[in-house]
Design a protein around this motif. Structure first.
Motif, mmCIF file in Angstrom:
data_model
loop_
_atom_site.group_PDB
_atom_site.id
_atom_site.type_symbol
_atom_site.label_atom_id
_atom_site.label_comp_id
_atom_site.label_asym_id
_atom_site.label_seq_id
_atom_site.Cartn_x
_atom_site.Cartn_y
_atom_site.Cartn_z
ATOM 1 N N GLY A 90 0.813 -1.209 0.000
ATOM 2 C CA GLY A 90 0.000 0.000 0.000
ATOM 3 C C GLY A 90 0.847 1.259 0.000
ATOM 4 N N VAL A 91 1.869 1.285 0.841
ATOM 5 C CA VAL A 91 2.770 2.446 0.896
ATOM 6 C C VAL A 91 3.492 2.590 -0.441
ATOM 7 N N THR A 92 3.972 1.476 -0.956
ATOM 8 C CA THR A 92 4.686 1.505 -2.233
ATOM 9 C C THR A 92 3.789 2.012 -3.358
ATOM 10 N N LEU A 93 2.567 1.502 -3.418
ATOM 11 C CA LEU A 93 1.632 1.962 -4.452
ATOM 12 C C LEU A 93 1.296 3.435 -4.274
ATOM 13 N N GLY A 94 1.124 3.880 -3.019
ATOM 14 C CA GLY A 94 0.834 5.295 -2.772
ATOM 15 C C GLY A 94 1.940 6.196 -3.276
ATOM 16 N N VAL A 95 3.180 5.817 -2.990
ATOM 17 C CA VAL A 95 4.334 6.595 -3.467
ATOM 18 C C VAL A 95 4.399 6.545 -4.990
ATOM 19 N N GLU A 96 4.151 5.371 -5.558
ATOM 20 C CA GLU A 96 4.145 5.223 -7.019
ATOM 21 C C GLU A 96 3.141 6.154 -7.672
ATOM 22 N N VAL A 97 1.928 6.177 -7.127
ATOM 23 C CA VAL A 97 0.859 7.001 -7.700
ATOM 24 C C VAL A 97 1.275 8.471 -7.714
ATOM 25 N N VAL A 98 1.781 8.955 -6.588
ATOM 26 C CA VAL A 98 2.198 10.354 -6.512
ATOM 27 C C VAL A 98 3.328 10.613 -7.514
ATOM 28 N N PHE A 99 4.340 9.759 -7.503
ATOM 29 C CA PHE A 99 5.479 9.928 -8.407
ATOM 30 C C PHE A 99 5.034 9.906 -9.870
ATOM 31 N N LEU A 100 4.193 8.945 -10.229
ATOM 32 C CA LEU A 100 3.781 8.814 -11.630
ATOM 33 C C LEU A 100 2.904 9.977 -12.089
ATOM 34 N N PHE A 101 2.027 10.479 -11.201
ATOM 35 C CA PHE A 101 1.223 11.635 -11.592
ATOM 36 C C PHE A 101 2.088 12.890 -11.727
ATOM 37 N N VAL A 102 3.100 13.041 -10.872
ATOM 38 C CA VAL A 102 4.025 14.175 -11.016
ATOM 39 C C VAL A 102 4.800 14.037 -12.328
ATOM 40 N N LEU A 103 5.255 12.828 -12.615
ATOM 41 C CA LEU A 103 5.981 12.575 -13.863
ATOM 42 C C LEU A 103 5.093 12.866 -15.073
ATOM 43 N N ALA A 104 3.841 12.424 -15.025
ATOM 44 C CA ALA A 104 2.906 12.696 -16.119
ATOM 45 C C ALA A 104 2.705 14.196 -16.293
ATOM 46 N N ALA A 105 2.547 14.901 -15.175
ATOM 47 C CA ALA A 105 2.365 16.360 -15.242
ATOM 48 C C ALA A 105 3.592 17.025 -15.866
ATOM 49 N N GLN A 106 4.778 16.567 -15.505
ATOM 50 C CA GLN A 106 6.006 17.126 -16.073
ATOM 51 C C GLN A 106 6.082 16.883 -17.581
ATOM 52 N N PHE A 107 5.673 15.698 -18.012
ATOM 53 C CA PHE A 107 5.668 15.418 -19.452
ATOM 54 C C PHE A 107 4.645 16.286 -20.179
ATOM 55 N N ILE A 108 3.500 16.516 -19.558
ATOM 56 C CA ILE A 108 2.487 17.375 -20.171
ATOM 57 C C ILE A 108 3.016 18.805 -20.302
ATOM 58 N N LEU A 109 3.649 19.300 -19.238
ATOM 59 C CA LEU A 109 4.233 20.650 -19.287
ATOM 60 C C LEU A 109 5.332 20.734 -20.340
ATOM 61 N N ALA A 110 6.161 19.696 -20.412
ATOM 62 C CA ALA A 110 7.228 19.672 -21.422
ATOM 63 C C ALA A 110 6.640 19.647 -22.828
ATOM 64 N N THR A 111 5.574 18.889 -23.007
ATOM 65 C CA THR A 111 4.906 18.826 -24.312
ATOM 66 C C THR A 111 4.448 20.210 -24.739
ATOM 67 N N GLU A 112 3.801 20.915 -23.825
ATOM 68 C CA GLU A 112 3.314 22.265 -24.137
ATOM 69 C C GLU A 112 4.466 23.214 -24.451
ATOM 70 N N ALA A 113 5.530 23.141 -23.661
ATOM 71 C CA ALA A 113 6.680 24.029 -23.874
ATOM 72 C C ALA A 113 7.345 23.756 -25.223
ATOM 73 N N ILE A 114 7.513 22.485 -25.551
ATOM 74 C CA ILE A 114 8.152 22.119 -26.818
ATOM 75 C C ILE A 114 7.255 22.498 -27.994
ATOM 76 N N LYS A 115 5.949 22.334 -27.826
ATOM 77 C CA LYS A 115 5.017 22.709 -28.888
ATOM 78 C C LYS A 115 5.073 24.218 -29.128
ATOM 79 N N ARG A 116 5.079 25.002 -28.037
ATOM 80 C CA ARG A 116 5.152 26.468 -28.180
ATOM 81 C C ARG A 116 6.453 26.909 -28.826
ATOM 82 N N SER A 117 7.542 26.228 -28.496
ATOM 83 C CA SER A 117 8.848 26.638 -29.027
ATOM 84 C C SER A 117 9.039 26.207 -30.482
#
Length: 162
Positions: A90-117
């Motif tokens: 449970g602890v491992t999955l909880g940490v995974e979920v937070v990490f993966l959603f942060v990683l997904a958010a970072q990829f989304i932000l990078a996508t937008e930045a690269i698209k704008r540039s």
């Protein structure tokens, strides 16, 4: 319903990953054969193989999360009781979920930045944001699968495929 939706998305991502790996293989073979026979490589092979590889990995991750096909070491936990293993999972999955959603958010932000540039690849001049967008989708789905598994674990259900 949420579980089935997340797992169907996972299967779709795996299908895309398989297509990307097949395309990468065919492209590599074609490049080698054309180099050997006609001394004419396929332009942009290196770029395309890198892009397809990123899509392949990102597409396979939700399936790996869903099926538990990843490698893990049980040496530490093999002597734990069932409830201790469950709490640790449970602890491992909880940490995974937070990490993966942060990683997904970072990829989304990078996508937008690269698209704008307007960044494009060096040889084929393909827009790079497309690959980042594909990887973002894989990250979102793997995060969703992990979140569903966490919720199932909290509710006392199995965290494997339905």
């Amino acid at each position: 319903m949420l579980t089935r939706t997340a797992f169907r998305l996972s299967s779709t991502c795996l299908f895309v990953a398989k297509l990307a790996i097949a395309a990468m293989t065919l492209l590599t073979v074609a490049d080698v054969v054309l180099r050997m026979l006609f001394r004419a490589p396929v332009p942009g092979t290196y770029e395309l193989v890198g892009m397809l590889g990123a899509i392949g990995v990102a597409g396979a991750l939700p399936h790996v999360q869903r099926t538990g096909a990843f490698i893990f070491v049980e040496t530490v936990t093999e002597h734990f009781t069932g409830s201790a293993k469950r709490r640790l999972r449970g602890v491992t999955l909880g940490v995974e979920v937070v990490f993966l959603f942060v990683l997904a958010a970072q990829f989304i932000l990078a996508t937008e930045a690269i698209k704008r540039s307007g960044q494009v690849t060096d040889i084929l001049h393909m827009p790079q944001w497309v690959v980042y967008a594909a990887v973002s989708i894989g990250m979102i789905v793997v995060a969703a699968v992990a979140a569903v598994q966490f919720l199932e674990l909290v509710k006392g259900q199995s965290v494997h495929e339905p």
